[in-house]
Every structure is written in structure tokens, then in C-alpha cells.
Design a protein around this motif. Structure first.
Motif, short mmCIF file in Angstrom:
data_model
loop_
_atom_site.label_atom_id
_atom_site.label_comp_id
_atom_site.label_asym_id
_atom_site.label_seq_id
_atom_site.Cartn_x
_atom_site.Cartn_y
_atom_site.Cartn_z
N SER A 94 0.84 -1.20 0.00
CA SER A 94 0.00 0.00 0.00
C SER A 94 0.87 1.24 0.00
CB SER A 94 -0.88 0.00 1.25
OG SER A 94 -0.10 0.02 2.40
N ARG A 134 -5.36 0.65 -0.88
CA ARG A 134 -5.05 -0.75 -0.70
C ARG A 134 -5.59 -1.58 -1.86
NH1 ARG A 134 -3.19 -1.71 4.82
NH2 ARG A 134 -2.52 0.38 5.44
N SER A 166 -0.78 -5.45 4.78
CA SER A 166 -0.39 -4.27 4.00
C SER A 166 -1.20 -4.14 2.71
CB SER A 166 1.11 -4.33 3.67
OG SER A 166 1.38 -5.32 2.69
N ARG A 167 -1.91 -5.18 2.34
CA ARG A 167 -2.64 -5.19 1.06
C ARG A 167 -4.11 -4.81 1.20
NH1 ARG A 167 -1.15 -10.90 -1.79
NH2 ARG A 167 -2.04 -9.81 -3.58
N THR A 168 -4.62 -4.70 2.43
CA THR A 168 -6.07 -4.58 2.59
C THR A 168 -6.46 -3.47 3.54
OG1 THR A 168 -8.07 -5.85 3.14
CG2 THR A 168 -6.11 -6.30 4.47
N ARG A 169 -7.65 -2.95 3.33
CA ARG A 169 -8.21 -1.98 4.28
C ARG A 169 -8.61 -2.66 5.58
NH1 ARG A 169 -12.54 2.06 1.34
NH2 ARG A 169 -11.04 3.37 0.23
N THR A 194 -4.23 -0.96 9.38
CA THR A 194 -5.27 -1.79 8.78
C THR A 194 -6.35 -2.08 9.80
OG1 THR A 194 -3.68 -2.85 7.29
CG2 THR A 194 -5.72 -4.04 7.71
#
Length: 426
Positions: A9, A15, A88-91, A116
């Protein structure tokens, strides 16, 4: 190795995903993923995560529909690096991987550090205390909302009291005083995950410090550091047996202890603490269960429930009896079939009298097995509220409760999802 490469992100908060379901191949994880596949708005970016890529791909194929194109992410609770990469990839990370005392500590810290948002199903007071101590300041600094207990434990408890609070405020009727949650009706089973959490808590409770924490009615009411000292008598007992009429004149019989009171009450009291005592200077909260309105019969039944609850917890702490119980209790990952899940239901009410003397009742009614089908809906809608309704959420960050983190937004979502939640003056 995952079939998808990690996209880190950027600092603006963008994200790759809205929601990642971690533990998706577990029983409740799959129910939650299936719910999101059929109810998340078109365009919601969802991924499935867990230890086995093969199982995740098989799950995706079983679900089908909107889930067909969902990416899968390999992550392991025992691998902090994989958890860091995942969050780190998602809300929002939505986790069903419990018992959380065994498998949740690294994930909650990773989410708080990365900014997150996080939702889970924990019913474990020591785990929430760990989260407060280790992750609250991190989350407050990063802007993350760490929201525990987003299933049958403890959304009905937390949102019925929230509904009373909002209704009394709207009526300008003062503050809440003594408030009692009553599980009026219930049909469903106890999940294998919940039983496994009880096993872990029973082991932890052998430590005198943990035991003192679990007996402290305000165990979760403070910020990081030692929980506030509090006498057990400062709040209603978790094994309370009370006359129903003392709760509200409309009730009759004797009310029994509610088996999840020892966790739910701490979550509700944390809500009040996070709102800086907003429920009222004389707010006290307990939980009970309706076992009938015939005076003598309900009194005997309530007594048996109280004794049985204490005996069960004792049996889970004693090796020989625990081994016997393990033969008949559901194991983690097990659950009832769809027909049984569909027949489940629950109705819960919370009663209070405001400081102006007016009586109020809040009601939370749901269809579907509370520990499975209804819990999957509550967890899924909590994740969607955090991911998609961010501009409407209260400006609170850190280790929160469902009511404080999502309050009116989650209530609205759950009402639209088929639950019935509301409060009235009596």
C-alpha cells in the motif's frame, strides 16, 4: 507460494483489497466468505487467506459466483512476515483464526502497525487485554480500528446498550442507570471454536494473575497498562440469579446467568469507558437468560444453570473430566449442517431506567444459528462497515468495541441484513 504477488500500500492509504478473510477455510470462515460473496456490493475487492493455497482455491471454487475471481493469499499465524505482507494489502482484515490467545497476537499487532482495520470473533478477555496493552497506542497512531468480538459475542450485547444510549439521548431523558441484558430466546449450538477458546482460557486461568484479570469486572475498561483495580461487587455478578421483576416490571419469573456474560459485560463496559462514561455516572451492567416465567420452575432452573455453568468451567480445568468432555463437545472447524443453521434464532433485550425515571427496552432479534449463521452475517457486515463506510464512522481509533467503532452504521447495516435492532420507551 501464493498465486498473487504482494502489492504494498502507498502512504495515501490506497489498498489492493477492501477485505481479506483470514482463516477462510475454517467452518465460520467459510460461512463468512459465502456471505460476502452474495451480499457484498458489486465491486468490493475481497481476498481469501489462510495457510493452504490448495484449500483456498478449492474453497473459492465451492463458493463460485462473485468469489470466482477473488485472489488467494497464503499467510500463517505463526509467520509474522506473512501476516505483515497480508495486512499491508487490505483496508480490513477479518479473522476467524482462533483461539485468539494462541493464534491472534501477531496479527493484531501487524494490523495496528500497518494502519489496517481489524475484526474478529474473540470471546477471550485475556486476549482483548493483550490487544489493548500491545496494540492500542499503535492503532491510535496509525489510524487503525481494532474491533474485537464482532459475532454473537458481543454484538447483540454491545448494540442493545448502544441503542438504549442513543434513544435516551434523543429523548433527552438523562443517562442510563442499572442495565440488564436478557437473552429471551435462543436456538442453536455452541461452536467448536468457542469451546476451543474455553479450553485455552481454562489453561490460562491456572495462572493467578490471569485469573484475577478474568474476575475483574473492569478488566477491559482502561487503556494500555494495568487494568483498573475493581471489586467484583462493583458490578452484577456474571453468575447472577435475579428476579425478573427487578429488571423490569413487564417480566416475570427468575432469570438465570448467561454463559457468555463474563466476556460480553467487559466489552460493554469498555464501550462506556471509551465514550468517557457516556452511558452515565451510575451505569452498571449485567447479563441474564430467560428460563421461563413460572416462578418456582424458573427459580429452580436458574439455580441449576448457575451451578452447571460453574461446574462446566471447573470440569474444563481438570484433566480427566476435560478429556471426557472433549469426546462429546464440537471440535474446532466443526459445525451443524445448513438445515440446522437455518432453523436457529435468538431474541435478546436490554432494560434500563434513565436518570429521569423513564423505563426503556432495546431489542435485538436475529434468524439463523447464533454461533454460526448469524455470527457470519454480523462479522461480514462489520468488515463491510469498516471497509466501505469509513466516511460515516465515528472518529475513534485504537482497540475499540463494535458500538464505539461502528455504532449507528453497523446497526443500520444489520437491520438491512435481516436483523431487527431498536429501542423504545416503555
Amino acid at each position: 507460494m501464493s498465486e498473487d504477488t504482494t502489492t504494498v500500500s502507498d502512504k495515501s492509504g490506497k489498498r489492493e483489497f477492501d477485505v481479506v478473510v483470514f482463516g477462510a477455510t475454517g467452518f465460520v470462515g467459510e460461512l463468512t466468505a459465502r456471505y460476502l460473496a452474495t451480499h457484498a456490493p458489486v465491486g468490493t475487492k475481497i481476498a481469501l487467506a489462510g495457510r493452504s493455497e490448495a484449500k483456498l482455491v478449492a474453497l473459492r471454487e465451492r463458493i463460485g459466483g462473485a468469489a470466482t475471481d477473488w485472489p488467494v493469499i497464503v499467510a500463517d499465524a505463526d509467520s509474522p512476515a506473512s501476516l505483515d505482507a497480508m495486512v499491508s494489502r487490505t483496508r480490513v482484515v477479518c479473522t476467524t483464526v482462533g483461539p485468539y490467545l494462541k493464534y491472534g497476537e501477531a496479527l493484531v499487532v501487524a494490523a495496528a502497525t500497518a494502519g489496517t482495520d481489524y475484526v474478529d470473533l474473540t470471546g477471550e478477555v485475556p486476549f482483548v487485554r493483550f490487544s489493548i496493552d500491545k496494540a492500542h497506542d499503535l492503532a491510535a497512531g496509525s489510524g487503525a480500528r481494532i474491533v474485537h468480538s464482532c459475532g454473537f459475542d458481543s454484538i447483540p450485547s454491545d448494540l442493545t446498550v448502544w441503542a438504549l444510549y442513543r434513544k435516551i439521548a434523543a429523548d433527552r431523558a438523562g443517562e442510563l442507570t442499572d442495565t440488564t441484558f436478557v437473552l429471551q430466546s435462543f436456538r442453536g449450538g455452541v461452536s467448536g471454536g468457542t469451546i476451543d477458546s474455553v479450553r485455552v482460557i481454562a489453561d490460562q486461568a491456572k495462572d493467578s494473575q490471569v485469573r484475577r484479570l478474568m474476575l475483574n469486572p473492569q478488566a477491559l475498561s482502561s487503556g494500555p497498562g494495568d487494568p483498573p483495580r475493581s471489586e467484583m461487587r462493583s458490578e452484577p455478578s456474571d453468575l447472577n440469579i435475579v428476579s425478573a421483576r427487578k429488571v423490569d416490571p413487564s417480566l416475570s419469573g427468575t432469570l438465570a446467568p448467561f454463559f457468555m456474560a463474563s466476556h460480553n459485560t467487559r466489552i460493554v463496559r469498555r464501550s462506556n469507558a471509551l465514550l468517557e462514561g457516556g452511558y452515565g455516572a451510575n451505569f452498571h451492567y449485567g447479563e441474564t437468560m430467560n428460563v421461563g416465567d413460572i416462578p418456582v420452575v424458573s427459580a429452580v432452573t436458574a439455580g441449576l444453570v448457575g451451578v452447571g455453568t460453574g461446574a462446566f468451567l471447573g470440569a474444563m480445568s481438570f484433566g480427566p473430566t476435560r478429556r471426557l468432555l472433549d469426546r462429546v463437545l464440537p471440535a474446532p472447524g466443526e459445525g451443524p449442517n445448513q438445515k440446522t443453521r437455518d432453523k436457529g434464532h435468538f431474541t435478546a433485550e436490554a432494560f434500563t431506567t434513565s436518570t429521569t425515571g423513564r423505563r426503556y427496552r432495546a431489542r435485538f432479534r436475529g434468524h439463523g444459528d447464533p454461533g454460526y449463521k448469524a455470527t457470519a452475517v454480523m462479522l461480514g457486515e462489520s468488515a463491510l462497515a469498516l471497509a466501505l463506510d469509513r466516511d460515516r464512522l465515528p472518529d475513534h481509533h485504537g482497540v475499540l468495541t463494535p458500538a464505539v467503532a461502528m455504532g449507528d452504521v453497523l446497526t443500520e447495516r444489520l437491520n438491512h441484513a435481516g436483523f431487527s435492532i431498536g429501542a423504545v420507551a416503555l
